[in-house]
Design a protein around this motif. Structure first.
Motif, mmCIF file in Angstrom:
data_model
loop_
_atom_site.group_PDB
_atom_site.id
_atom_site.type_symbol
_atom_site.label_atom_id
_atom_site.label_comp_id
_atom_site.label_asym_id
_atom_site.label_seq_id
_atom_site.Cartn_x
_atom_site.Cartn_y
_atom_site.Cartn_z
ATOM 1 N N VAL A 152 -29.128 23.744 8.422
ATOM 2 C CA VAL A 152 -28.088 23.502 7.430
ATOM 3 C C VAL A 152 -26.828 24.255 7.861
ATOM 4 O O VAL A 152 -26.846 25.487 7.982
ATOM 5 C CB VAL A 152 -28.530 23.967 6.024
ATOM 6 N N LEU A 153 -25.759 23.527 8.119
ATOM 7 C CA LEU A 153 -24.515 24.142 8.564
ATOM 8 C C LEU A 153 -23.790 24.773 7.385
ATOM 9 O O LEU A 153 -23.709 24.193 6.311
ATOM 10 C CB LEU A 153 -23.624 23.107 9.249
ATOM 11 N N GLN A 154 -23.238 25.961 7.610
ATOM 12 C CA GLN A 154 -22.527 26.704 6.579
ATOM 13 C C GLN A 154 -21.014 26.647 6.849
ATOM 14 O O GLN A 154 -20.577 26.769 7.993
ATOM 15 C CB GLN A 154 -22.972 28.174 6.581
ATOM 16 N N ASP A 155 -20.248 26.479 5.785
ATOM 17 C CA ASP A 155 -18.773 26.513 5.888
ATOM 18 C C ASP A 155 -18.262 25.573 6.978
ATOM 19 O O ASP A 155 -17.347 25.914 7.738
ATOM 20 C CB ASP A 155 -18.289 27.938 6.180
ATOM 21 N N TYR A 156 -18.831 24.404 7.046
ATOM 22 C CA TYR A 156 -18.433 23.460 8.102
ATOM 23 C C TYR A 156 -17.131 22.767 7.731
ATOM 24 O O TYR A 156 -17.030 22.105 6.694
ATOM 25 C CB TYR A 156 -19.532 22.424 8.325
ATOM 26 N N ASN A 157 -16.117 22.931 8.570
ATOM 27 C CA ASN A 157 -14.807 22.308 8.351
ATOM 28 C C ASN A 157 -14.430 21.314 9.448
ATOM 29 O O ASN A 157 -13.287 20.859 9.502
ATOM 30 C CB ASN A 157 -13.721 23.388 8.256
ATOM 31 N N GLY A 158 -15.366 21.008 10.310
ATOM 32 C CA GLY A 158 -15.077 20.067 11.380
ATOM 33 C C GLY A 158 -14.425 20.738 12.580
ATOM 34 O O GLY A 158 -14.095 21.931 12.561
ATOM 35 N N PRO A 159 -14.173 19.974 13.636
ATOM 36 C CA PRO A 159 -13.567 20.534 14.847
ATOM 37 C C PRO A 159 -12.060 20.687 14.711
ATOM 38 O O PRO A 159 -11.428 20.069 13.849
ATOM 39 C CB PRO A 159 -13.916 19.497 15.917
#
Length: 237
Positions: A152-159
Motif C-alpha cells: 500500500v503506497l503512502q502519500d502517493y502524489n505521482g511522478p
C-alpha cells in the motif's frame, strides 16, 4: 539729395536679423533633440512546447505494529516486491535509489496520549529517477499490481516530470523574442511616421517553464511550455 539712414536703424536691423537667425537655429536644435530623444519600448515573446526529459517517481510504503521485528519484516517484504515490480517494468538498478528509512516509536514521543494505537511505524521510500519518461507514464498505470501484492503506497502524489535542457533552446528562443520585439517596434514606427533606429537598451526576462495545459501542477505534466519575454528600447528617427 542722398538720404542717410537714422543712426539707430542699422543696429536695430542687425539685432532683428540676429534674433531671427538664432531663433531658426534654436528651433532646428529643439527639433533634432526631440527626434533624438524619441524612442519606443516593446516586448518580444517566444514560446515553445517541449517534452520533459527526466522523471522522478517516489514510492513510499509503510507498516505499523507493536513488534518492531515484525513491522520491519513487512517493510522488507514490500521492498522486495517493489524491486521486482520495477525490474519487470524495465528499470535498471542505476535508475532506482533507496530513500531514507524512517522508524517512529510512538511511546518515545513527549506529551503522547496513552491511546496511540500501534507503537512502531516503519516507512521506506524507493525513488525511480530516469530519462525514460514514457516508461514512467506506463508504470503509473500499472501500480495496481503492487496493491495486489499487499503493498500500500503512502502519500502517493505521482511522478514529477522535469525539463532540464533549457540551454539547448535558450539561444534560439532569445533570437525569436528579439525578432518579435523588432517587428512590433517597426509597426509602431510606421504608424507614427518615424524610422526605426538602433537599440538603446535591452532586457532579457527570465525563462519560465509552465505546464502546457492550465490544469494541475506543472511538474505533473509531461509536456511543458517554455516562455521568455525580452524588453527592448529602440530609437526613433
Amino acid at each position: 539729395m542722398r538720404l542717410s539712414s537714422p543712426p539707430f536703424l542699422v543696429p536695430a536691423v542687425l539685432v532683428a536679423l540676429g534674433v531671427a537667425i538664432a531663433g531658426f537655429l534654436i528651433g532646428r536644435g529643439v527639433e533634432n533633440a526631440n527626434v533624438g530623444d524619441r524612442s519606443v519600448t516593446v516586448r518580444g515573446l517566444s514560446e515553445r512546447i517541449v517534452k520533459a526529459d527526466l522523471a522522478v517517481l517516489p514510492l513510499r510504503f509503510a507498516s505499523a505494529g507493536d513488534d518492531l521485528a515484525t513491522v520491519q519484516a513487512k517493510v522488507d517484504q514490500d521492498l522486495a516486491a517493489v524491486r521486482r515490480f520495477l525490474a519487470q517494468q524495465g528499470y535498471t538498478p542505476a535508475e532506482i535509489d533507496l530513500g531514507r528509512l524512517q522508524v517512529t516509536d510512538q511511546y518515545a514521543r513527549e506529551y503522547q496520549s496513552s491511546n496511540v494505537g500501534a507503537r512502531y511505524q516503519v516507512a521506506q521510500t524507493v525513488i525511480v529517477r530516469t530519462t525514460n519518461v514514457d516508461r514512467v507514464q506506463a508504470t503509473t498505470r500499472s501500480l495496481d499490481a503492487l496493491l495486489r501484492q499487499g503493498v500500500v503506497l503512502q502519500d502517493y502524489n505521482g511522478p514529477s516530470y522535469l525539463f532540464t535542457k533549457l540551454n539547448d533552446v535558450r539561444a534560439e528562443m532569445i533570437g525569436q523574442a528579439t525578432a518579435s520585439a523588432r517587428t512590433g517596434a517597426q509597426q509602431f514606427a510606421r504608424d507614427s511616421g518615424a524610422n526605426l533606429g538602433g537599440i538603446r537598451s535591452a532586457t532579457q526576462g527570465s525563462f519560465e517553464i509552465l505546464g502546457r495545459d492550465d490544469i494541475g501542477d506543472e511538474s505533473s505534466q509531461v509536456f511543458k511550455k517554455v516562455r521568455v519575454v525580452t524588453t527592448i528600447n529602440y530609437r526613433l528617427r
